[in-house]
Design a protein around this motif. Structure first.
Motif, PDB file in Angstrom:
ATOM      1  N   LEU A 163       0.828  -1.209   0.000  1.00 25.21           N
ATOM      2  CA  LEU A 163       0.000   0.000   0.000  1.00 25.21           C
ATOM      3  C   LEU A 163       0.863   1.259   0.000  1.00 25.21           C
ATOM      4  N   LEU A 220      -0.902   4.815  -0.377  1.00 27.45           N
ATOM      5  CA  LEU A 220      -2.213   4.572   0.221  1.00 27.45           C
ATOM      6  C   LEU A 220      -2.058   4.263   1.705  1.00 27.45           C
ATOM      7  N   VAL A 242      -3.094   2.407   5.228  1.00 26.81           N
ATOM      8  CA  VAL A 242      -3.586   1.062   5.528  1.00 26.81           C
ATOM      9  C   VAL A 242      -4.973   1.216   6.154  1.00 26.81           C
ATOM     10  N   TYR A 267      -7.650  -3.833   7.645  1.00 32.70           N
ATOM     11  CA  TYR A 267      -7.248  -4.380   6.342  1.00 32.70           C
ATOM     12  C   TYR A 267      -6.472  -5.684   6.502  1.00 32.70           C
ATOM     13  N   THR A 282      -8.694  -6.290  -2.082  1.00 31.63           N
ATOM     14  CA  THR A 282      -7.841  -5.098  -2.140  1.00 31.63           C
ATOM     15  C   THR A 282      -8.220  -4.219  -3.318  1.00 31.63           C
ATOM     16  N   LEU A 326      -9.979  -0.553  -2.541  1.00 32.03           N
ATOM     17  CA  LEU A 326      -9.183   0.637  -2.836  1.00 32.03           C
ATOM     18  C   LEU A 326      -9.379   1.184  -4.248  1.00 32.03           C
TER      19      LEU A 326
END
Length: 121
Positions: A29, A34, A36, A40, A56, A60
């Motif tokens: 990530l 990105l 977390v 997650y 995932t 996202l």
């Protein structure tokens, strides 16, 4: 010692590897800038690789393929297991002590060969 052989699970028993996959998830990530998401790691740990990759992507909004994500995770795991995973504290001492007493030793693992061979070397 009242036994003449011992079988050890490799991953997490002999190897200090319990945090490897969480580290991979976070670094995956981070490469994409990105954060977390909350829960997650817990969410993907309970899934197969394919399910975790799809989760995932969906969570996202990634424009990547399941196969591509799995390949990246696997490559990251090879790097980690080859260069950063070591023995748990006292594991070597214990194994050597068993060997000195003539105890036959074996390891068992569900890891793919590309992950466990570098660790055994």
């Amino acid at each position: 010692m009242d036994f003449n052989a011992a079988i050890f699970d490799l991953d997490g028993t002999i190897l200090d590897s319990m945090d490897v996959w969480e580290h991979i998830d976070i670094q995956f990530l981070k490469k994409r800038n990105l954060p977390v998401p909350e829960n997650y790691v817990t969410e993907i740990c309970a899934r197969s690789f394919e399910e975790a990759a799809q989760y995932t992507i969906d969570l996202l909004g990634l424009q990547e393929t399941v196969e591509g994500i799995i390949e990246e995770w696997n490559n990251m795991a090879v790097e980690e297991y080859s260069n950063h995973v070591g023995l748990l504290p006292h594991a070597l001492d214990y194994l050597l002590r068993l060997k000195e007493h003539g105890i036959k030793l074996a390891v068992a693992t569900g890891l793919p060969e590309k992950l466990y061979i570098p660790c055994l070397k």
